[in-house]
Design a protein around this motif. Structure first.
Motif, PDB file in Angstrom:
ATOM      1  N   ASP A 149      -8.504   1.052  -4.806  1.00  0.00           N
ATOM      2  CA  ASP A 149      -7.373   0.218  -4.787  1.00  0.00           C
ATOM      3  C   ASP A 149      -6.161   1.095  -5.079  1.00  0.00           C
ATOM      4  N   LEU A 150      -6.130   2.019  -5.835  1.00  0.00           N
ATOM      5  CA  LEU A 150      -5.245   3.059  -6.091  1.00  0.00           C
ATOM      6  C   LEU A 150      -5.006   3.997  -4.752  1.00  0.00           C
ATOM      7  N   GLU A 151      -5.937   4.246  -4.150  1.00  0.00           N
ATOM      8  CA  GLU A 151      -5.832   5.052  -2.758  1.00  0.00           C
ATOM      9  C   GLU A 151      -4.828   4.278  -1.721  1.00  0.00           C
ATOM     10  N   GLU A 152      -5.327   3.197  -1.684  1.00  0.00           N
ATOM     11  CA  GLU A 152      -4.709   1.999  -0.804  1.00  0.00           C
ATOM     12  C   GLU A 152      -3.158   1.846  -1.117  1.00  0.00           C
ATOM     13  N   GLU A 153      -2.828   1.914  -2.401  1.00  0.00           N
ATOM     14  CA  GLU A 153      -1.701   1.781  -2.781  1.00  0.00           C
ATOM     15  C   GLU A 153      -0.689   3.105  -2.508  1.00  0.00           C
ATOM     16  N   ALA A 154      -1.532   4.437  -2.623  1.00  0.00           N
ATOM     17  CA  ALA A 154      -0.815   5.628  -2.413  1.00  0.00           C
ATOM     18  C   ALA A 154      -0.583   5.768  -0.840  1.00  0.00           C
ATOM     19  N   ASP A 155      -1.827   5.045   0.153  1.00  0.00           N
ATOM     20  CA  ASP A 155      -1.353   4.923   1.448  1.00  0.00           C
ATOM     21  C   ASP A 155      -0.290   4.162   1.926  1.00  0.00           C
ATOM     22  N   LYS A 156       0.279   3.038   1.260  1.00  0.00           N
ATOM     23  CA  LYS A 156       1.285   2.192   1.218  1.00  0.00           C
ATOM     24  C   LYS A 156       2.695   3.064   1.004  1.00  0.00           C
ATOM     25  N   MET A 157       2.190   3.743   0.097  1.00  0.00           N
ATOM     26  CA  MET A 157       3.662   4.431  -0.381  1.00  0.00           C
ATOM     27  C   MET A 157       3.964   5.892   0.553  1.00  0.00           C
ATOM     28  N   PHE A 158       2.938   6.324   0.827  1.00  0.00           N
ATOM     29  CA  PHE A 158       3.001   7.507   1.860  1.00  0.00           C
ATOM     30  C   PHE A 158       3.830   6.743   3.005  1.00  0.00           C
ATOM     31  N   MET A 159       3.410   5.602   3.567  1.00  0.00           N
ATOM     32  CA  MET A 159       3.706   5.346   4.811  1.00  0.00           C
ATOM     33  C   MET A 159       5.508   4.704   4.879  1.00  0.00           C
ATOM     34  N   GLU A 160       5.532   4.411   3.658  1.00  0.00           N
ATOM     35  CA  GLU A 160       6.958   3.693   3.053  1.00  0.00           C
ATOM     36  C   GLU A 160       7.844   5.273   3.297  1.00  0.00           C
ATOM     37  N   SER A 161       7.531   5.994   2.504  1.00  0.00           N
ATOM     38  CA  SER A 161       8.091   7.484   2.263  1.00  0.00           C
ATOM     39  C   SER A 161       8.076   7.945   3.556  1.00  0.00           C
ATOM     40  N   ILE A 162       7.425   8.088   4.295  1.00  0.00           N
ATOM     41  CA  ILE A 162       7.620   8.981   5.857  1.00  0.00           C
ATOM     42  C   ILE A 162       8.637   8.062   6.422  1.00  0.00           C
ATOM     43  N   ARG A 163       8.619   6.883   6.647  1.00  0.00           N
ATOM     44  CA  ARG A 163       9.483   5.892   7.188  1.00  0.00           C
ATOM     45  C   ARG A 163      10.982   6.297   6.758  1.00  0.00           C
TER      46      ARG A 163
END
Length: 207
Positions: A149-163
């Motif tokens: 779950d934490l890895e998925e949260e990091a993925d979402k934060m990564f996408m938001e950050s890059i965008r």
């Protein structure tokens, strides 16, 4: 599961995970109270933790080379040891990119991602504490789910950050530098998930 003579391996797994936790905390402290002129010193201190983790891994592999009958298969011990060590390596890689990219200010999402990474590292450590007695543990499944779950949260934060970098910044150097750093932050979470996957695989093979 662990007999007294086998405790070396399980103690070593936990000790290496503790180094990962220590590295993640040091990264958070460096980014939270950020001073560009102190980055090299902070990187050097973080490298000491990474080197300590490497030495623990080498000690384990030396011990394994002389072991007649290890508690789990040799290749599983090697794989898990390398995957745990990889977490600390990835955390150091983040700080290395902050230094190499000559960062002057910290992106808020980097702090949020670092908090997620700290949570991942702590969960991996808890998982490895439970691992020595996995046949009796009632917490392993939930810890693996928590790491996922934490890895998925990091993925979402990564996408938001890059965008956010591409939609909000007019400074190409900022985009290049922070895209690189966010990639390595996301890899820290991936490394935690990979270590959890190895633990889960070993349990399946020995259950």
């Amino acid at each position: 599961m662990a007999k007294k003579q086998d405790s070396f391996y399980f103690d070593n797994f936990v000790a290496c995970a503790e180094d990962s936790c220590r590295a993640a905390q040091m990264l958070k402290e460096a980014l939270t109270d950020f001073h560009p002129d102190s980055v090299k010193d902070q990187l050097d201190r973080l490298h000491e933790v990474e080197h300590s983790a490497d030495m623990k891994k080498h000690d384990m592999l030396d011990h394994l080379a002389k072991e007649f009958l290890p508690p789990i298969e040799r290749e599983d011990i090697v794989s898990l040891s390398q995957n745990i060590d990889n977490i600390t390596d990835k955390v150091e890689d983040v700080m290395l990119r902050v230094y190499m990219n000559n960062v002057q200010t910290i992106e808020p999402n980097a702090l949020k991602m670092t908090d997620i990474i700290i949570g991942c590292c702590e969960a991996v450590k808890e998982l490895l504490v439970e691992f020595r007695n996995f046949k009796r543990s009632k917490n392993i499944k939930q810890l693996v789910i928590r790491i996922n779950d934490l890895e998925e949260e990091a993925d979402k934060m990564f996408m938001e950050s890059i965008r956010g970098l591409y939609t909000e910044s007019e400074d190409p150097l900022r985009v290049i530098a922070w895209r690189d750093i966010f990639i390595y932050l996301e890899r820290c979470a991936d490394a935690c998930e990979h270590a959890a996957d190895v633990v889960e695989s070993v349990i399946m093979k020995n259950s």
